[in-house]
Design a protein around this motif. Sequence first.
Motif, mmCIF file in Angstrom:
data_model
loop_
_atom_site.group_PDB
_atom_site.id
_atom_site.type_symbol
_atom_site.label_atom_id
_atom_site.label_comp_id
_atom_site.label_asym_id
_atom_site.label_seq_id
_atom_site.Cartn_x
_atom_site.Cartn_y
_atom_site.Cartn_z
ATOM 1 N N PRO A 41 -41.984 29.887 -12.655
ATOM 2 C CA PRO A 41 -41.029 28.999 -12.484
ATOM 3 C C PRO A 41 -41.127 27.741 -12.362
ATOM 4 O O PRO A 41 -42.113 27.283 -11.844
ATOM 5 C CB PRO A 41 -40.415 29.714 -11.076
ATOM 6 C CG PRO A 41 -41.296 30.830 -10.681
ATOM 7 C CD PRO A 41 -42.464 30.673 -11.576
ATOM 8 N N SER A 47 -44.349 18.135 -8.549
ATOM 9 C CA SER A 47 -45.193 18.413 -7.586
ATOM 10 C C SER A 47 -46.418 17.609 -7.850
ATOM 11 O O SER A 47 -46.609 17.018 -9.256
ATOM 12 C CB SER A 47 -45.795 19.703 -7.738
ATOM 13 O OG SER A 47 -44.486 20.804 -7.134
ATOM 14 N N THR A 110 -36.132 20.515 -5.766
ATOM 15 C CA THR A 110 -35.364 21.573 -5.695
ATOM 16 C C THR A 110 -35.450 22.440 -4.348
ATOM 17 O O THR A 110 -36.834 22.560 -4.000
ATOM 18 C CB THR A 110 -35.133 22.538 -6.907
ATOM 19 O OG1 THR A 110 -36.429 23.007 -6.908
ATOM 20 C CG2 THR A 110 -34.941 21.531 -8.288
#
Length: 437
Positions: A41, A47, A110
């Motif tokens: 995902p 990141s 998110t």
Amino acid sequence: MTVPARRLFHCLGFGESALGWRESPDRYRFFDRMPQGACIPMGAGLSLAGASFGEGVRSVEMRRFDRILDFDPVQGAITVEAGITLGRLFEFLAPRGWLVAVQPGYPDITVGGCVAGNVHGKNPLAHGCFGRWVTALELAHPAHGRLRLSADERPDLLELTIGGFGLTGWILSVTLRLLPLPGGPVVTEPVKVDSLEQAAEILAVRKDGADLLYSWHDLAMPGRSGAGLVFVGRHLDEPKVAAIPGRCRALDQDRRALPVGVMNRAGIAVLNRMQAWRWRGTKSQDAAAATFPFAANPEYFYLYGRNGFIEHQTLIPWDMAEAYIARLRHLLDRHSVTPGLCVMKPFGGAPCLLRFEGDGLSLAIEVARGRAALALFADLDALDVELGCRANILKDARLPAAAVAAQYSGLETFRSRLLAFDPDRLMQSSLSRRIGL
Ligand SMILES: Cc1cc2nc3c(=O)[nH]c(=O)nc-3n(C[C@H](O)[C@H](O)[C@H](O)COP(=O)(O)OP(=O)(O)OC[C@H]3O[C@@H](n4cnc5c(N)ncnc54)[C@H](O)[C@@H]3O)c2cc1C
């Protein structure tokens, strides 16, 4: 149905890259198909490690699943699709007097990325990490279909998914407890310190008495004392002001990084002077600006240039803080490396599996990528083991499997529970392969 696009992925800082495929589904039926090959995902892809891509892996971007499904303004709870960003959620919640308790500093991140990374906010001691606020979620896995996870339904799998780096499958929706937002403004009082040690003492004492509590340090000065500022922030109990985030400048390091970095010791010294000047004195900010400080300044990341940067964040037991700081200073000198950023935060919570949680002081440094930085970080890995510290797996794009094995007693439990759930290991990323999962 979208067609997968082949592309070269980089994490923020360019510390880890891989050639894979990207898909951006917008229908739930996508998750009913058995994928060909490895998948992972992807949230916003922001990141600092290769957590949502991998060599030959299909990154399934979740950003089109971004609806608010349910909101309880009395109890303070919300159910959202996992691709919703923190910024959109903030826009909805703040005018209604509620806040997501734990928020990293950039609004495009998110909710799915926050759960899978079990991320922390600006006072992890008071508010814990993101997983503390998750009461239920829906997970999709090709071999298991859709699963509802909560304290009563598959709690073991809920535990594995929070801070599980997306390896248990796609989080489709998340139910969160919320924090009341007392008012519009946040007042931040910066306390000047002469050294990292002095800041650590203040962070230990102020502990949970503030909404925001962290420190910033200048390690470019001779002697590297780490003079800096401890930020103590509080939401004011004032009439509610609709605290809508201002314009968020897109963080697009691929296109906008400077051709050559300017984050050498002299450049960092100038930047630090400017920052210290900008942050002097008590400040009243709207809640959005205080929550998402990087929304207005993503340019900071471009200053490292196309060669990028790497970060090492470590959680130090309180009684080892002084020893760690002294050794860090020595290692910075020995390797002639100057961090462009040094931030400390007090932490709480219980260590579990691969989560970056537990009682202690977190210290993060960001340095320009290169041979000296890699040698420094290798020494920091050894120091972490020696002093009983743990490095944040999601923040360090080169953290080797041996360091994770030595620092995380939960690694084997994580591995065996993941294998029991998914013997074929359908979800993989650069990060999971690097740390030997
Ligand atoms: C400016 C900036 C400031 C930051 N500040 C902080 C901070 O203060 N504290 C902190 O802890 N972190 C911080 N971070 C790091 C960031 O919060 C985490 O890396 C977060 O996981 C990124 O989320 P994302 O949506 O970009 O997800 P990605 O980077 O795309 O993915 C992160 C992980 O989550 C998984 N994932 C994403 N969506 C889903 C889903 N729907 N289902 C299952 N798994 C999923 C991915 O597989 C991957 O393992 C910061 C990052 C930036 C860019």
